[in-house]
Write a protein that holds these residues in place. Structure first.
Motif, short mmCIF file in Angstrom:
data_model
loop_
_atom_site.label_atom_id
_atom_site.label_comp_id
_atom_site.label_asym_id
_atom_site.label_seq_id
_atom_site.Cartn_x
_atom_site.Cartn_y
_atom_site.Cartn_z
N ARG A 20 38.51 32.92 39.89
CA ARG A 20 38.81 33.79 38.74
C ARG A 20 39.18 32.97 37.51
NH1 ARG A 20 40.85 37.02 42.84
NH2 ARG A 20 42.98 36.26 42.58
N LEU A 23 36.01 31.52 36.16
CA LEU A 23 35.21 32.55 35.53
C LEU A 23 35.72 32.87 34.13
CD1 LEU A 23 32.88 34.58 35.76
CD2 LEU A 23 34.53 36.19 36.75
N TYR A 26 34.75 30.07 31.90
CA TYR A 26 33.30 30.14 31.66
C TYR A 26 33.00 31.13 30.53
CZ TYR A 26 28.37 31.11 32.73
OH TYR A 26 27.01 31.29 32.65
N LEU A 63 29.46 27.73 39.20
CA LEU A 63 30.28 28.93 39.34
C LEU A 63 29.77 29.80 40.49
CD1 LEU A 63 32.74 30.07 37.86
CD2 LEU A 63 31.18 31.41 36.47
#
Length: 90
Positions: A20, A23, A26, A63
């Motif tokens: 998480r 992410l 990202y 990812l």
């Protein structure tokens, strides 16, 4: 002494939390890259692929691997099931 299942669940929880975090990074960093591209080249109508797409693809592959490890891969559980299956056959 800790239960081995508790240790496995704790490790899985850590992997999911790391995913998480990755992410969010990202999305934020790639949003920033797209903004840079838009204000430097995007408004000029340049033809071709925008350069942030390469960053997204490269980072996105890592990812995806991290997602698989955190949410899809449960090797220990599968190994335990296979062990029980083999044990029951004998």
């Amino acid at each position: 002494m800790q239960n081995p299942n508790d240790q496995r669940l704790y490790k899985l929880a850590l992997q999911r939390a790391e995913f998480r975090k990755s992410l969010y990074s990202y999305v934020i960093v790639n949003g920033f890259f797209w903004a840079i591209w838009w204000f430097t080249d995007g408004q000029k109508g340049n033809v071709g692929l925008p350069w942030p797409i390469w960053v997204m693809l490269g980072w996105g592959l890592g990812l995806l691997k991290q997602f698989y490890d955190a949410y899809q891969s449960n090797k220990a559980h599968r190994a335990e099931k296979e062990f029980e299956r083999l044990k029951n056959r004998q």
